[in-house]
Scaffold this motif. Structure first.
Motif, PDB file in Angstrom:
ATOM      1  N   UNK A  26       0.871  -1.174   0.034  1.00 34.69           N
ATOM      2  CA  UNK A  26      -0.051  -0.152  -0.040  1.00 34.69           C
ATOM      3  C   UNK A  26       0.926   1.388   0.007  1.00 34.69           C
ATOM      4  N   UNK A  27       1.759   1.443   0.873  1.00 36.11           N
ATOM      5  CA  UNK A  27       2.554   2.696   0.933  1.00 36.11           C
ATOM      6  C   UNK A  27       3.354   2.658  -0.311  1.00 36.11           C
ATOM      7  N   UNK A  28       3.985   1.584  -1.183  1.00 35.76           N
ATOM      8  CA  UNK A  28       4.547   1.772  -2.375  1.00 35.76           C
ATOM      9  C   UNK A  28       3.604   2.227  -3.392  1.00 35.76           C
ATOM     10  N   UNK A  29       2.341   1.973  -3.390  1.00 34.32           N
ATOM     11  CA  UNK A  29       1.502   2.354  -4.409  1.00 34.32           C
ATOM     12  C   UNK A  29       1.106   3.740  -4.155  1.00 34.32           C
ATOM     13  N   UNK A  48     -14.071  -9.827  -0.396  1.00 30.15           N
ATOM     14  CA  UNK A  48     -14.033  -8.317  -0.647  1.00 30.15           C
ATOM     15  C   UNK A  48     -13.813  -7.991   1.143  1.00 30.15           C
ATOM     16  N   UNK A  49     -14.804  -8.467   1.712  1.00 31.01           N
ATOM     17  CA  UNK A  49     -15.020  -7.819   3.041  1.00 31.01           C
ATOM     18  C   UNK A  49     -13.964  -8.396   4.014  1.00 31.01           C
ATOM     19  N   UNK A  50     -13.016  -9.412   3.705  1.00 26.60           N
ATOM     20  CA  UNK A  50     -11.932  -9.837   4.494  1.00 26.60           C
ATOM     21  C   UNK A  50     -10.566  -9.055   4.000  1.00 26.60           C
ATOM     22  N   UNK A  55     -11.221  -1.156   0.731  1.00 29.24           N
ATOM     23  CA  UNK A  55     -11.839   0.178   0.619  1.00 29.24           C
ATOM     24  C   UNK A  55     -11.062   1.217   0.140  1.00 29.24           C
ATOM     25  N   UNK A  56      -9.824   1.304   1.067  1.00 32.00           N
ATOM     26  CA  UNK A  56      -8.836   2.444   0.463  1.00 32.00           C
ATOM     27  C   UNK A  56      -8.461   2.119  -0.898  1.00 32.00           C
ATOM     28  N   UNK A  57      -8.334   1.071  -1.235  1.00 29.87           N
ATOM     29  CA  UNK A  57      -7.841   0.703  -2.792  1.00 29.87           C
ATOM     30  C   UNK A  57      -8.885   1.203  -3.736  1.00 29.87           C
ATOM     31  N   UNK A  58     -10.097   1.040  -3.415  1.00 28.77           N
ATOM     32  CA  UNK A  58     -11.202   1.199  -4.279  1.00 28.77           C
ATOM     33  C   UNK A  58     -11.148   2.604  -4.518  1.00 28.77           C
ATOM     34  N   UNK A  59     -10.689   3.448  -3.532  1.00 27.38           N
ATOM     35  CA  UNK A  59     -10.842   5.027  -3.681  1.00 27.38           C
ATOM     36  C   UNK A  59      -9.840   5.561  -4.533  1.00 27.38           C
ATOM     37  N   UNK A  60      -8.893   4.617  -4.861  1.00 24.49           N
ATOM     38  CA  UNK A  60      -7.614   5.279  -5.586  1.00 24.49           C
ATOM     39  C   UNK A  60      -8.181   5.548  -7.112  1.00 24.49           C
ATOM     40  N   UNK A  61      -7.641   6.646  -7.795  1.00 29.05           N
ATOM     41  CA  UNK A  61      -7.722   7.130  -9.284  1.00 29.05           C
ATOM     42  C   UNK A  61      -7.783   5.889 -10.141  1.00 29.05           C
ATOM     43  N   UNK A  62      -8.659   5.652 -11.066  1.00 29.54           N
ATOM     44  CA  UNK A  62      -9.016   4.857 -11.950  1.00 29.54           C
ATOM     45  C   UNK A  62      -8.621   3.255 -11.219  1.00 29.54           C
TER      46      UNK A  62
END
Length: 219
Positions: A26-29, A48-50, A55-62
Motif C-alpha cells: 500500500x505505501x508503495x502504491x 472483499x469483506x475480509x 476500501x482504501x484501494x477502491x478510492x484510488x484514481x482509476x
C-alpha cells in the motif's frame, strides 16, 4: 521495507499480493501515485469483506482499471504467468504473500532480469500439519482418503484428483477454506478467527490437520 525496495524509476510496476501481503505494498502504491507512475495491483483474498485495505484501494484514481481483486467466493485466481507475459517490457514486478504464491511468482519471473523482480515472503505462525495418521471423508461422494505422515490434507486431495482451490499453501489467504461436516480439525492457519476455529465448521486444508481419526469434509 529495506528488504523489499520500490524502484521509483520504473516505467511500469505490477504488484501481486496474497492476504496480509498487501500491507507493505500500500505505501508503495501511494508513493507511485505521488510520482504519477504507472502501476497495477493483483490482490488475492477470500472475499472483499475480509480483504485488508480493500476500501482504501477502491478510492484510488482509476481503481477499476488498476486494481484487480482475485476473490475465492467469485472463483477468480491470479494467473501469474499470463499477467507477467502480457506486461510491457521493462516492467518491475513485486510479490508479497505466502510461500506458495511467492514460489510461483519467482518461477514465473525466472526469465526476467533479476533487478526487475522483487518479493517478500511471510509465513503462517504455525508449521503445517504433516503428522498424518487420519482419514478424510468426502461427504458428497463418500470417498475415504488416508492422510499419511509427511503430507497435508491438500497434498492428498490433489494427489487423488480432488478439485480444491488453493493459493498460499500457508493458511493465510483463505482460498482453500473447506467446510467440516464432522470431526475436529487441528487448526494451523492464520485466517480463521478464534470463534470460527472453536466452531470446527471449517478448515484450511493447505496447512491444518485433524485431531480426530476421521475428518468429514464438505467436498
Amino acid at each position: 521495507m529495506n528488504d523489499f525496495p520500490l524502484c521509483e524509476s520504473a516505467a511500469n510496476s505490477v504488484f501481486f499480493c496474497g492476504g496480509i501481503g498487501i500491507t507493505p505494498v500500500v505505501p508503495m502504491i501511494r508513493r507511485l501515485e505521488r510520482l504519477g507512475a504507472h502501476w497495477r495491483l493483483h490482490f488475492a483474498a477470500r472475499h472483499r469483506a475480509r480483504a485488508a485495505y480493500a476500501e482504501e484501494l477502491a478510492l484510488l484514481p482509476e481503481a477499476d482499471a488498476r486494481v484487480t481483486m482475485h476473490l475465492e467466493n467469485e472463483g477468480t485466481r491470479v494467473d501469474l504467468r499470463r499477467i507477467i507475459a502480457q506486461s510491457p517490457a521493462g516492467t518491475h514486478f513485486y510479490c508479497c504473500g505466502p510461500r506458495g504464491m511467492v514460489d510461483g511468482f519467482i518461477e514465473a519471473c525466472s526469465s526476467l532480469p533479476p533487478e526487475q523482480v522483487h518479493f517478500e515472503r511471510f509465513a503462517a505462525a504455525s508449521e503445517s500439519a504433516t503428522e498424518g495418521g487420519f482419514e478424510v471423508v468426502l461427504k458428497r461422494c463418500g470417498r475415504r482418503i488416508p492422510v499419511p505422515t509427511g503430507k497435508t490434507i491438500l497434498d492428498v486431495l490433489l494427489d487423488e484428483g480432488v478439485n480444491v482451490q488453493y493459493a498460499c499453501s500457508a493458511g493465510v489467504c483463505g482460498t482453500c477454506r473447506t467446510g467440516v461436516v464432522d470431526g475436529v480439525p487441528d487448526h494451523r492457519d492464520d485466517f480463521l478467527t478464534d470463534e470460527e476455529k472453536a466452531s470446527n465448521s471449517a478448515i484450511m486444508v493447505c496447512c491444518s490437520g485433524s485431531s480426530s481419526p476421521t475428518l468429514v469434509l464438505d467436498l
